[in-house]
Design an enzyme around this catalytic site. Structure first.
Site, PDB file in Angstrom:
ATOM      1  N   PHE A  36     -76.237  18.909  -5.273  1.00 23.51           N
ATOM      2  CA  PHE A  36     -77.479  18.969  -4.956  1.00 23.51           C
ATOM      3  C   PHE A  36     -78.434  18.265  -6.104  1.00 23.51           C
ATOM      4  O   PHE A  36     -78.353  18.664  -7.069  1.00 23.51           O
ATOM      5  CB  PHE A  36     -78.162  20.407  -4.573  1.00 23.51           C
ATOM      6  N   ASN A  41     -85.396  30.697 -12.206  1.00 20.39           N
ATOM      7  CA  ASN A  41     -85.764  29.548 -11.177  1.00 20.39           C
ATOM      8  C   ASN A  41     -85.920  29.980  -9.862  1.00 20.39           C
ATOM      9  O   ASN A  41     -85.706  31.231  -9.320  1.00 20.39           O
ATOM     10  CB  ASN A  41     -84.984  28.396 -11.333  1.00 20.39           C
TER      11      ASN A  41
HETATM   12  N1  CTP Z   1     -75.628  21.854 -12.034  1.00 22.71           N
HETATM   13  C1  CTP Z   1     -74.472  22.122 -12.645  1.00 22.71           C
HETATM   14  N2  CTP Z   1     -74.548  22.762 -13.850  1.00 22.71           N
HETATM   15  C2  CTP Z   1     -75.587  22.680 -14.504  1.00 22.71           C
HETATM   16  C3  CTP Z   1     -76.911  22.212 -14.153  1.00 22.71           C
HETATM   17  C4  CTP Z   1     -76.743  21.680 -12.643  1.00 22.71           C
HETATM   18  O1  CTP Z   1     -73.466  22.349 -12.092  1.00 22.71           O
HETATM   19  N3  CTP Z   1     -75.621  23.143 -15.807  1.00 22.71           N
HETATM   20  C5  CTP Z   1     -75.453  21.205 -10.572  1.00 22.71           C
HETATM   21  C6  CTP Z   1     -76.320  21.721  -9.643  1.00 22.71           C
HETATM   22  O2  CTP Z   1     -75.502  22.875  -9.066  1.00 22.71           O
HETATM   23  C7  CTP Z   1     -76.666  20.660  -8.838  1.00 22.71           C
HETATM   24  C8  CTP Z   1     -76.655  19.599  -9.561  1.00 22.71           C
HETATM   25  O3  CTP Z   1     -75.736  19.883 -10.690  1.00 22.71           O
HETATM   26  O4  CTP Z   1     -75.597  20.522  -7.935  1.00 22.71           O
HETATM   27  C9  CTP Z   1     -78.187  19.197 -10.042  1.00 22.71           C
HETATM   28  O5  CTP Z   1     -78.263  18.127 -10.943  1.00 22.71           O
HETATM   29  P1  CTP Z   1     -78.657  18.287 -12.348  1.00 22.71           P
HETATM   30  O6  CTP Z   1     -78.715  16.985 -13.175  1.00 22.71           O
HETATM   31  O7  CTP Z   1     -78.352  19.437 -13.153  1.00 22.71           O
HETATM   32  O8  CTP Z   1     -80.218  18.627 -11.749  1.00 22.71           O
HETATM   33  P2  CTP Z   1     -81.191  18.905 -12.925  1.00 22.71           P
HETATM   34  O9  CTP Z   1     -81.098  19.972 -13.948  1.00 22.71           O
HETATM   35  O10 CTP Z   1     -82.581  18.755 -12.034  1.00 22.71           O
HETATM   36  O11 CTP Z   1     -81.133  17.436 -13.898  1.00 22.71           O
HETATM   37  P3  CTP Z   1     -82.212  16.719 -14.581  1.00 22.71           P
HETATM   38  O12 CTP Z   1     -82.819  17.442 -15.618  1.00 22.71           O
HETATM   39  O13 CTP Z   1     -81.472  15.408 -14.886  1.00 22.71           O
HETATM   40  O14 CTP Z   1     -83.138  16.067 -13.261  1.00 22.71           O
END
Ligand code: CTP
Length: 411
Positions: free
Chosen positions: A330, A218
Site C-alpha cells: 500500500f 500513526n
Molecule cells: N512497509 C513495510 N515496512 C516498513 C515500511 C513500510 O513493509 N518499514 C510497507 C507498508 O506496509 C506498505 C508500504 O511498505 O505496504 C508502504 O511503502 P513505504 O515506502 O514504506 O511508504 P512510506 O513509508 O510512506 O515511504 P516514503 O517515505 O518513501 O513515502
C-alpha cells in the site's frame, strides 16, 4: 434483493427509518417487522409509508393483504413464508432483550420466530445503554450469536439517549446497509475463488515505544487490513492477519497481535513460508526510538529522541518469499499519489501497489471508506470511492488473476 428489517424497541428506532430508505436507495425491497417494544416508539405507519409495504407485527394476525389465505390447504403460515422469502434478516436496532432471545432460541413474537425459521444470513446492529452493552450477559449472548455465524455490527461510542457517554450507539446507517449487502452477496455467490490460498495480511499502525507508557504512532486504524481479511475469508482463503491495531472480534481467522514494527516483521517472516498471497496494508513506522527508556521518562524543558531506521518489511518479504507468491503493498500518500505509487511498485519489486490519498477527510485513514488506484506492472485500475470492504473485494479480484498467470508472464 429482499431484506427483512427487524426493528426492536429502543430510542434508535428512528434511525431504522433512515436505514429503510438507504436499503431501498441501494435497490433492496424492505419488509419491516416490528416488535411490540418498537411500536411504543414509532407507529408501524411510519415504516409502512417508507417501505410501501404493510409492516408485520404479530405472530397471530396474518397480514391482511399478503398472507395468502385463499384455497383450502393453501394457507401460508406467515412467519415461515416471510422467513423463506428474504435474502437477509437485519435487526436494527437490536435491544439487549432481542439479542438475549436470539442467543437462547426463544420464539415468542413474530421477529424472534422468523429468526429461527429463516436460513438467510442474520445481522444484528445492537443499540442500548453502555452498561447494558458491557454487561457480561449481553457480551456472552453476542459471542454466542457470533459463534453461530450471526454478523454483529458493533455499536459506536458517543452520547447516548440515557445521558451517558460510551459504547451503545447504533452503528451508522451506511455501515449497516453495507454489511447487509455483503452478507447477501456472500451467501448468494458461494464464492471460493481463493480456496487453497494462504493470505498473509498486515494491518494497523505500528507503535514504537518511547518508554513503558508512551509510543510513536500513526493514524492507521487497521480497517483496510481487516476488510481485506474479511473478504479473503469469505472467498475461501486461509487468512493470517498480523495486526498492530488489536484483535478484531468479528474476524474468523487467525490473528497475531503485535506492537512495534520489529514485532510485526518477526510475525510476518515466521508466516511467510506458507503464504501464497501477502497484502501489506499496515502503516509500518519507518523509524524506532534508538534507546527505549526502561522507566517512565520524567518531563524536562526539552528533549531529543534519537530514531533509527526500521527495516522495510515489504522488501524483505519480496526477497524471501516463495516463487509465485503474490505481494501487494500500500502507498498511503498525501501528494503526487500515482507517481509515488509507481515508484514504490518499481523499487519494492512487488506485484501491485494500492495507491491512496490519505489527505482526504472522506477516505483513507480512520474512516470506513477509501478510494485509490491499483497499480500493477502492466495495468492500472481505478478503485472508486467505496466502503473499505468493497475496495478489498476489488483488490482480491485481481489477486486471483495474478495467481492464475504463470510466474514471469505478467498479465
Ligand atoms: N512497509 C513495510 N515496512 C516498513 C515500511 C513500510 O513493509 N518499514 C510497507 C507498508 O506496509 C506498505 C508500504 O511498505 O505496504 C508502504 O511503502 P513505504 O515506502 O514504506 O511508504 P512510506 O513509508 O510512506 O515511504 P516514503 O517515505 O518513501 O513515502
Amino acid at each position: 434483493m429482499r431484506i427483512l428489517l427487524g426493528v426492536s424497541g429502543g430510542i434508535a428506532v428512528y434511525k431504522a427509518a433512515e436505514l429503510t430508505r438507504e436499503l431501498q436507495r441501494r435497490g433492496a425491497e424492505v419488509q419491516v417487522v416490528m416488535t411490540a417494544g418498537a411500536e411504543r416508539f414509532v407507529t408501524p405507519l411510519t415504516f409502512a409509508g417508507l417501505s410501501g409495504r404493510q409492516v408485520l407485527t404479530s405472530l397471530w394476525e396474518p397480514a391482511v393483504d399478503e398472507a395468502a389465505s385463499g384455497e383450502a390447504g393453501q394457507f401460508d403460515i406467515e412467519h415461515i413464508r416471510v422467513a423463506q422469502e428474504v435474502d437477509a434478516v437485519v435487526i436494527a436496532p437490536a435491544t439487549a432483550n432481542t439479542i438475549a432471545k436470539l442467543a437462547h432460541g426463544l420464539a415468542n413474537d413474530l421477529l424472534s420466530t422468523i429468526c429461527l425459521a429463516t436460513t438467510a444470513p442474520l445481522l444484528v446492529a445492537p443499540a442500548m445503554n453502555v452498561n447494558m452493552w458491557r454487561h457480561v450477559a449481553t457480551q456472552e449472548n453476542v459471542a454466542t450469536l457470533r459463534g453461530r455465524g450471526v454478523r454483529v455490527i458493533e455499536p459506536g461510542a458517543g452520547y447516548l439517549a440515557c445521558g451517558m457517554v460510551g459504547e451503545g450507539r447504533l452503528a451508522e446507517v451506511d455501515q449497516i446497509a453495507d454489511a447487509a449487502f455483503w452478507a447477501v452477496k456472500e451467501a448468494g455467490r458461494k464464492r471460493d475463488d481463493l480456496a487453497g490460498e494462504v493470505v498473509l495480511i498486515t494491518a494497523g499502525g505500528t507503535q514504537e515505544s518511547i518508554d513503558p507508557v508512551r509510543f510513536l504512532g500513526n493514524r492507521s486504524s487497521g480497517k483496510m487490513g481487516v476488510a481485506v481479511a474479511q473478504a479473503a475469508v469469505a472467498r475461501g482463503a486461509k487468512v493470517v492477519l498480523v495486526t498492530a491495531a488489536g484483535a478484531d472480534a468479528s474476524l474468523r481467522c487467525e490473528q497475531v497481535v503485535v506492537g512495534t514494527a520489529a514485532e510485526m516483521q518477526r510475525a510476518v517472516m515466521e508466516r511467510l513460508p506458507e503464504a501464497t498471497v501477502v497484502v501489506m496494508a499496515a502503516a509500518v513506522a519507518d523509524y524506532r526510538v534508538k534507546e527505549v527508556a526502561v522507566q517512565k521518562l520524567k518531563k524536562r524543558d526539552s528533549m531529543v529522541l534519537e530514531l533509527e531506521r526500521n527495516e522495510d518489511i515489504l522488501r524483505r518479504v519480496v526477497e524471501e518469499k516463495r516463487q509465485g507468491t503474490v505481494v501487494i503493498g500500500f502507498a498511503a500518500e498525501t501528494e503526487r499519489i500515482l507517481e509515488e505509487g509507481r515508484r514504490k511498485l518499481r523499487e519494492k519489486g512487488v506485484d501491485a501497489v494500492v495507491a491512496n490519498d490519505v489527505s482526504r477527510a472522506d477516505s483513507g485513514f480512520e474512516v470506513d471508506r477509501n478510494a485509490g488506484t491499483l497499480l500493477m506492472r502492466d495495468a492500472e485500475v481505478e478503485l472508486p470511492a467505496s466502503s473499505k470492504r468493497e475496495m478489498a473485494e476489488r483488490i482480491l479480484d485481481y489477486v486471483g488473476a495474478m495467481r492464475a498467470v504463470p510466474v514471469g508472464l505478467g498479465f
